[in-house]
Every structure is written in C-alpha cells, then in structure tokens.
Design an enzyme around this catalytic site. Structure first.
Site, PDB file in Angstrom:
ATOM      1  NE  ARG A 108      -4.049   1.912   2.117  1.00 52.83           N
ATOM      2  CZ  ARG A 108      -4.435   2.710   3.103  1.00 52.83           C
ATOM      3  NH1 ARG A 108      -3.883   2.623   4.294  1.00 52.83           N
ATOM      4  NH2 ARG A 108      -5.392   3.587   2.898  1.00 52.83           N
ATOM      5  CG  HIS A 159      -1.238   5.489  -0.082  1.00 52.49           C
ATOM      6  ND1 HIS A 159      -1.895   6.082   0.980  1.00 52.49           N
ATOM      7  CD2 HIS A 159      -2.098   4.566  -0.571  1.00 52.49           C
ATOM      8  CE1 HIS A 159      -3.097   5.538   1.119  1.00 52.49           C
ATOM      9  NE2 HIS A 159      -3.247   4.614   0.205  1.00 52.49           N
ATOM     10  CG  ASP A 160       6.307   7.018  -3.227  1.00 58.47           C
ATOM     11  OD1 ASP A 160       6.280   8.245  -2.963  1.00 58.47           O
ATOM     12  OD2 ASP A 160       7.269   6.471  -3.801  1.00 58.47           O
ATOM     13  CB  VAL A 203       0.862  11.623  -3.352  1.00 54.55           C
ATOM     14  CG1 VAL A 203       1.005  13.071  -2.917  1.00 54.55           C
ATOM     15  CG2 VAL A 203      -0.503  11.080  -2.947  1.00 54.55           C
ATOM     16  N   GLY A 259       4.098  11.096  -7.812  1.00 53.60           N
ATOM     17  CA  GLY A 259       4.792  10.043  -8.555  1.00 53.60           C
ATOM     18  C   GLY A 259       5.604   9.139  -7.638  1.00 53.60           C
ATOM     19  CG  ASP A 295       8.498  11.425  -5.507  1.00 56.18           C
ATOM     20  OD1 ASP A 295       7.732  10.837  -4.702  1.00 56.18           O
ATOM     21  OD2 ASP A 295       8.493  12.659  -5.666  1.00 56.18           O
ATOM     22  CD  GLU A 320       3.450  12.023  -0.726  1.00 54.40           C
ATOM     23  OE1 GLU A 320       4.189  12.845  -1.307  1.00 54.40           O
ATOM     24  OE2 GLU A 320       3.318  10.854  -1.109  1.00 54.40           O
ATOM     25  CG  ASN A 353      -0.851   9.543   7.336  1.00 54.19           C
ATOM     26  OD1 ASN A 353      -1.606   9.155   8.194  1.00 54.19           O
ATOM     27  ND2 ASN A 353      -0.098  10.546   7.478  1.00 54.19           N
ATOM     28  N   PRO A 412      -7.624   7.517  -4.304  1.00 53.84           N
ATOM     29  CG  PRO A 412      -7.533   5.282  -4.972  1.00 53.84           C
ATOM     30  CD  PRO A 412      -6.677   6.500  -4.755  1.00 53.84           C
ATOM     31  CG  HIS A 416      -8.148  -3.650  -1.550  1.00 51.64           C
ATOM     32  ND1 HIS A 416      -9.135  -2.754  -1.843  1.00 51.64           N
ATOM     33  CD2 HIS A 416      -7.056  -2.891  -1.236  1.00 51.64           C
ATOM     34  CE1 HIS A 416      -8.671  -1.511  -1.720  1.00 51.64           C
ATOM     35  NE2 HIS A 416      -7.411  -1.575  -1.367  1.00 51.64           N
ATOM     36  CG  ASP A 458      -5.972 -15.865  -2.880  1.00 55.77           C
ATOM     37  OD1 ASP A 458      -6.532 -14.753  -2.790  1.00 55.77           O
ATOM     38  OD2 ASP A 458      -6.153 -16.771  -2.043  1.00 55.77           O
TER      39      ASP A 458
HETATM   40  C1  HEM Z   1      -8.989   1.328  -6.250  1.00 57.64           C
HETATM   41  C2  HEM Z   1      -8.965   2.262  -5.328  1.00 57.64           C
HETATM   42  C3  HEM Z   1      -8.515   2.014  -3.923  1.00 57.64           C
HETATM   43  C4  HEM Z   1      -9.143   2.455  -2.809  1.00 57.64           C
HETATM   44  C5  HEM Z   1     -10.409   3.285  -2.756  1.00 57.64           C
HETATM   45  C6  HEM Z   1      -8.392   1.980  -1.676  1.00 57.64           C
HETATM   46  C7  HEM Z   1      -8.717   2.239  -0.364  1.00 57.64           C
HETATM   47  C8  HEM Z   1      -8.166   1.595   0.707  1.00 57.64           C
HETATM   48  C9  HEM Z   1      -8.603   1.755   2.064  1.00 57.64           C
HETATM   49  C10 HEM Z   1      -9.688   2.699   2.536  1.00 57.64           C
HETATM   50  C11 HEM Z   1      -7.890   0.893   2.820  1.00 57.64           C
HETATM   51  C12 HEM Z   1      -8.031   0.642   4.308  1.00 57.64           C
HETATM   52  C13 HEM Z   1      -7.140   1.525   5.095  1.00 57.64           C
HETATM   53  C14 HEM Z   1      -7.382   1.329   6.558  1.00 57.64           C
HETATM   54  O1  HEM Z   1      -8.387   1.769   7.066  1.00 57.64           O
HETATM   55  O2  HEM Z   1      -6.559   0.692   7.204  1.00 57.64           O
HETATM   56  C15 HEM Z   1      -6.980   0.200   1.951  1.00 57.64           C
HETATM   57  C16 HEM Z   1      -6.086  -0.750   2.342  1.00 57.64           C
HETATM   58  C17 HEM Z   1      -5.146  -1.311   1.511  1.00 57.64           C
HETATM   59  N1  HEM Z   1      -4.942  -1.006   0.190  1.00 57.64           N
HETATM   60 FE1  HEM Z   1      -6.167   0.072  -0.980  1.00 57.64          FE
HETATM   61  N2  HEM Z   1      -7.328   1.255  -2.118  1.00 57.64           N
HETATM   62  C18 HEM Z   1      -7.354   1.253  -3.488  1.00 57.64           C
HETATM   63  C19 HEM Z   1      -6.417   0.684  -4.314  1.00 57.64           C
HETATM   64  C20 HEM Z   1      -5.278   0.038  -3.867  1.00 57.64           C
HETATM   65  C21 HEM Z   1      -4.161  -0.310  -4.689  1.00 57.64           C
HETATM   66  C22 HEM Z   1      -4.016   0.025  -6.168  1.00 57.64           C
HETATM   67  C23 HEM Z   1      -3.261  -0.958  -3.894  1.00 57.64           C
HETATM   68  C24 HEM Z   1      -1.908  -1.515  -4.217  1.00 57.64           C
HETATM   69  C25 HEM Z   1      -1.527  -1.917  -5.410  1.00 57.64           C
HETATM   70  C26 HEM Z   1      -3.865  -1.028  -2.573  1.00 57.64           C
HETATM   71  C27 HEM Z   1      -3.327  -1.683  -1.506  1.00 57.64           C
HETATM   72  C28 HEM Z   1      -3.898  -1.747  -0.261  1.00 57.64           C
HETATM   73  C29 HEM Z   1      -3.423  -2.629   0.793  1.00 57.64           C
HETATM   74  C30 HEM Z   1      -2.321  -3.675   0.661  1.00 57.64           C
HETATM   75  C31 HEM Z   1      -4.201  -2.339   1.914  1.00 57.64           C
HETATM   76  C32 HEM Z   1      -4.066  -2.965   3.309  1.00 57.64           C
HETATM   77  C33 HEM Z   1      -3.133  -2.119   4.130  1.00 57.64           C
HETATM   78  C34 HEM Z   1      -2.762  -2.740   5.471  1.00 57.64           C
HETATM   79  O3  HEM Z   1      -3.312  -3.757   5.876  1.00 57.64           O
HETATM   80  O4  HEM Z   1      -1.885  -2.155   6.127  1.00 57.64           O
HETATM   81  N3  HEM Z   1      -5.061  -0.386  -2.582  1.00 57.64           N
HETATM   82  N4  HEM Z   1      -7.171   0.653   0.660  1.00 57.64           N
HETATM   83  C1  LIG Z   2       2.111   6.505   9.924  1.00 53.34           C
HETATM   84  C2  LIG Z   2       2.009   7.971  10.079  1.00 53.34           C
HETATM   85  O1  LIG Z   2       2.934   8.694   9.797  1.00 53.34           O
HETATM   86  N1  LIG Z   2       0.859   8.453  10.539  1.00 53.34           N
HETATM   87  C3  LIG Z   2       0.590   9.883  10.712  1.00 53.34           C
HETATM   88  C4  LIG Z   2      -0.507  10.320   9.778  1.00 53.34           C
HETATM   89  O2  LIG Z   2      -0.915  11.627  10.019  1.00 53.34           O
HETATM   90  C5  LIG Z   2      -1.382  11.892  11.307  1.00 53.34           C
HETATM   91  C6  LIG Z   2      -1.845  13.319  11.352  1.00 53.34           C
HETATM   92  O3  LIG Z   2      -2.828  13.542  10.391  1.00 53.34           O
HETATM   93  C7  LIG Z   2      -0.261  11.597  12.324  1.00 53.34           C
HETATM   94  O4  LIG Z   2      -0.742  11.789  13.635  1.00 53.34           O
HETATM   95  C8  LIG Z   2       0.205  10.151  12.156  1.00 53.34           C
HETATM   96  O5  LIG Z   2       1.313   9.884  12.983  1.00 53.34           O
END
Ligand code: HEM
Ligand SMILES: CC(=O)N[C@H]1CO[C@H](CO)[C@@H](O)[C@@H]1O
Ligand SMILES: *[C@@H]1O[C@H](CO)[C@@H](O)[C@H](O)[C@H]1NC(C)=O
Length: 326
Positions: free
Chosen positions: A62, A66-67, A70, A72, A74, A87, A93, A163, A193, A253
């Site tokens: 993830r 995110h990198d 925003v 690019g 980088d 960022e 974040n 997104p 996901h 998977d």
């Molecule tokens: C299509 C639009 C996408 C949306 C709206 C979206 C949104 C989100 C949101 C809301 C979460 C949960 C964050 C949280 O509450 O902990 C999440 C988790 C995650 N997203 Fe996305 N995401 C998208 C696309 C992607 C893409 C393209 C990738 C990577 C190629 C990605 C990888 C992940 C991963 C691996 C997690 C789990 C993070 C963790 O468990 O620490 N997502 N995403």
């Molecule tokens: C992982 C991380 O850096 N989280 C930061 C995200 O931004 C909030 C403020 O909006 C910080 O409190 C978190 O430490």
C-alpha cells in the site's frame, strides 16, 4: 564478416542503452554495474521483516501505491517532517502501517552499506513492493529501476490524489487514468485488497447508513454484512480493523475477485468493479482464472511504477529515506 557486423551492432545497442539510462529511461538492469546485488539485498531485508510480521506485506504494497499516486513514485511518502506536514502526515495515511516504512528504511540502509549513494529510496520501495507480493504467493515480475527521489513531500498534496473507498466507477476510472493506468490496470491493482486490513470507519456507512430506505448497502451479501456488523459494531474503537479478504486474508490470490462476485467486496470501490457492466467481465475472468489475474497484476504493477517518475538529473538519491539530503 557478417558476425563482426552483428557483434558491432549488438555493442552499439548496448552502449545506446547505457547512454539512454541517464536521460530519463527506467531500465530493469539500471544498477547492473553500480549495484549489481541491490535486488538480493532488498529481498533479504524484506524476508527478515516478513518473518517478524505478516503486516510487512500489505503495509509495503500500500505504501508503494500511495507513494506513486502523490507526486509520482519518488519516495515522497517516506519523508518525516518535524512540523507534521509531510505527505505521510495527511489524513489518508493514518492507516499506512509503520511496518511498510520500516521495511523500506531498513532495506535502504542495507543497500547503502554496500553501494552508498547509488540506489534511490523510490527504487528500494518498488523492489520491496514486488518482493512482498511474491512472499504472499503472488506473481513475480521484473522491476524497472532508475527512479530518483523527489524533493517535495507535503500533506496538502495528498488530498484529491488518492481514491476513496466510496468512489464509484467514474471517479475510480478518472483518478487511475490521470495516472496513465487503464481500466484493466485498475481492476488488477485493486486485487491488492486480497491482503491486509481496513479500519471499520472506512466502510461503516455501508452497514448502518447507506440510504434512508436501506441502511445496509443492498450490494453487500447479507451474511457478509452481518459478519461485518459483528466485527464493527456502531461506534467501535477506531483502531479496530478487519481483513479485506474475508476468505484467504494472508494469501495473495484471486479470491478477492470471487468475493466481489459473491457480494463480498468490502468497499464500494471494490464492489462496483463487479456491479458495473464495463468492468464485470474482467472481474469474472480474474475470479475464475488465476493466471490471467497474475499476468494482469504484474503488468499493472510495472505501469504503476512508471507514474510520475523522476529520472536522469531530476531529484536526488536520498541517503536516508526519511530526509532530503542536506
Ligand atoms: C482502487 C482504489 C482504492 C481504494 C479506494 C483503496 C482504499 C483503501 C482503504 C480505505 C484501505 C483501508 C485503510 C485502513 O483503514 O486501514 C486500503 C487498504 C489497503 N490497500 Fe487500498 N485502495 C485502493 C487501491 C489500492 C491499490 C491500487 C493498492 C496496491 C496496489 C492497494 C493496496 C492496499 C493494501 C495492501 C491495503 C491494506 C493495508 C494494510 O493492511 O496495512 N489499494 N485501501
Ligand atoms: C504513519 C504515520 O505517519 N501516521 C501519521 C498520519 O498523520 C497523522 C496526522 O494527520 C499523524 O498523527 C500520524 O502519525
Ligand atoms: C503519462 O504519460 C505521458 C506520456 O508518456 C507522460 O507525459 C505523463 O507524464 C504521464 N503521467 C504520469 C502521471 O505519469
């Protein structure tokens, strides 16, 4: 004679390739002469970190996404600001798990010990993102290299560039196409996901206040909705998170797509990939054919890795991933 000419042409092509490197091209063998073991070094750090915690996988994947979206790809997301306005400090974040940052910072330190000042943090993150996919059972692919680290990292640049889970297909398509990613890339990348967690507040609206006539989102499978309500009661502790793939949460998977077909997409942005006619056939294809998904995911990750990259003389090679070189 013919052989000599052929050799000469080959040599010329190789030399042109080398010269081209400096001028804005990513290349799989970018560090062939300057840091030939970079991928092995990163892989070592990533697998050590993975043996300590599974979160390494979703967190690193993830972080790469995110990198790239925003400023690019980088490594701008890795910068730590004493003022809390970088960022990584943006609202979006909060859920970027610390293990992703830790993985990249440690891998870069290991690389610096062998090839100081040569490999960008952006490239270390790109390699690590591939490695975690492989460790979780996903496809392997070659990573293009040669990114430079950016000089801008601002929380204010995040808004509007990532997104959101309530996005519809039009909003999703527009934000991905802004990053040169196709509909197929978007569908394949959403397959990330298949691992990781989401906090309850990111989808609670689908359970409790979807619309006046239907508090539960009707596109959710009713059993899945009940399960989510049990895991995420109203006003639950905001730190509680659920698996995004309720069936095989620790495996990279294609079950994510089977979940979508079954009404078990956690976010609206997941489920719409199935409910929308334009994307449904691809979702069905990925659900039933893991090879097609793997191939599309690998291609899409390479495309994601090209977004907004700095190359050549742009940016810098950061020594410490969390700070601009002084
Ligand atoms: C299509 C639009 C996408 C949306 C709206 C979206 C949104 C989100 C949101 C809301 C979460 C949960 C964050 C949280 O509450 O902990 C999440 C988790 C995650 N997203 Fe996305 N995401 C998208 C696309 C992607 C893409 C393209 C990738 C990577 C190629 C990605 C990888 C992940 C991963 C691996 C997690 C789990 C993070 C963790 O468990 O620490 N997502 N995403
Ligand atoms: C992982 C991380 O850096 N989280 C930061 C995200 O931004 C909030 C403020 O909006 C910080 O409190 C978190 O430490
Ligand atoms: C998209 O591709 C075009 C053409 O190659 C390029 O100029 C542009 O910078 C790319 N945009 C992003 C965000 O990578």
């Amino acid at each position: 004679m013919e052989e000599v000419i052929r050799l000469y042409v080959t040599l010329l092509v190789v030399l042109m390739g080398l010269a081209g490197r400096g001028e804005g091209q990513l290349a799989e063998n970018f560090y062939a002469f300057t840091c030939p073991n970079v991928e092995a070094i990163v892989r070592q750090t990533v697998s050590t970190k993975f043996s300590q915690t599974f979160t390494t996988i979703p967190a690193t994947l993830r972080l790469f996404f995110h990198d790239c979206f925003v400023e690019g790809c980088d490594a701008s997301v890795l910068i730590a600001s004493p003022n809390g306005d970088a960022e990584k400090d943006a609202k979006d974040n909060l859920s970027l798990a610390g293990d992703g940052f830790d993985t990249v910072i440690k891998a870069k330190q290991a690389v610096e010990a062998v090839c100081p000042g040569v490999v960008s943090c952006a490239d270390v993150l790109a390699i690590a993102a591939r490695d975690v996919v492989v460790l979780a059972g996903g496809p392997s692919f070659n990573v293009e290299l040669g990114r430079r680290d950016g000089l801008i990292s601002q929380a204010s640049r995040v808004d509007g560039n990532l997104p959101q889970p309530e996005f519809n297909i039009g909003q999703l398509t527009s934000i991905f196409s802004k990053n040169n990613l196709s509909l197929i890339d978007m569908i394949a990348l959403s397959g990330a996901h298949t691992v990781g967690f989401s906090h309850c507040n990111r989808f609670a609206k689908r359970l409790y206040s979807f619309s006046p006539s239907s508090p539960v989102d009707p596109s959710l499978d009713p059993n899945y909705a009940t399960q989510l309500m049990a895991e995420c009661p109203q006003n639950v502790d905001p730190t509680i998170a659920v698996n995004m793939d309720p069936v095989t949460p620790n495996k990279f998977d294609n079950v994510y797509y089977q979940n979508l077909v079954a009404g078990k997409g956690l976010f609206t942005s997941d489920e719409v990939l199935f409910t929308n006619p334009a994307s449904q056939s691809t979702v069905k294809d990925f659900a039933s054919n893991p090879f097609n998904f793997n191939a599309a995911f690998a291609t899409a990750m390479v495309n994601l890795g090209r977004v907004g990259v700095k190359t050549g003389a742009q940016g810098q090679i950061r020594r410490d991933c969390t700070a601009f070189n002084s």
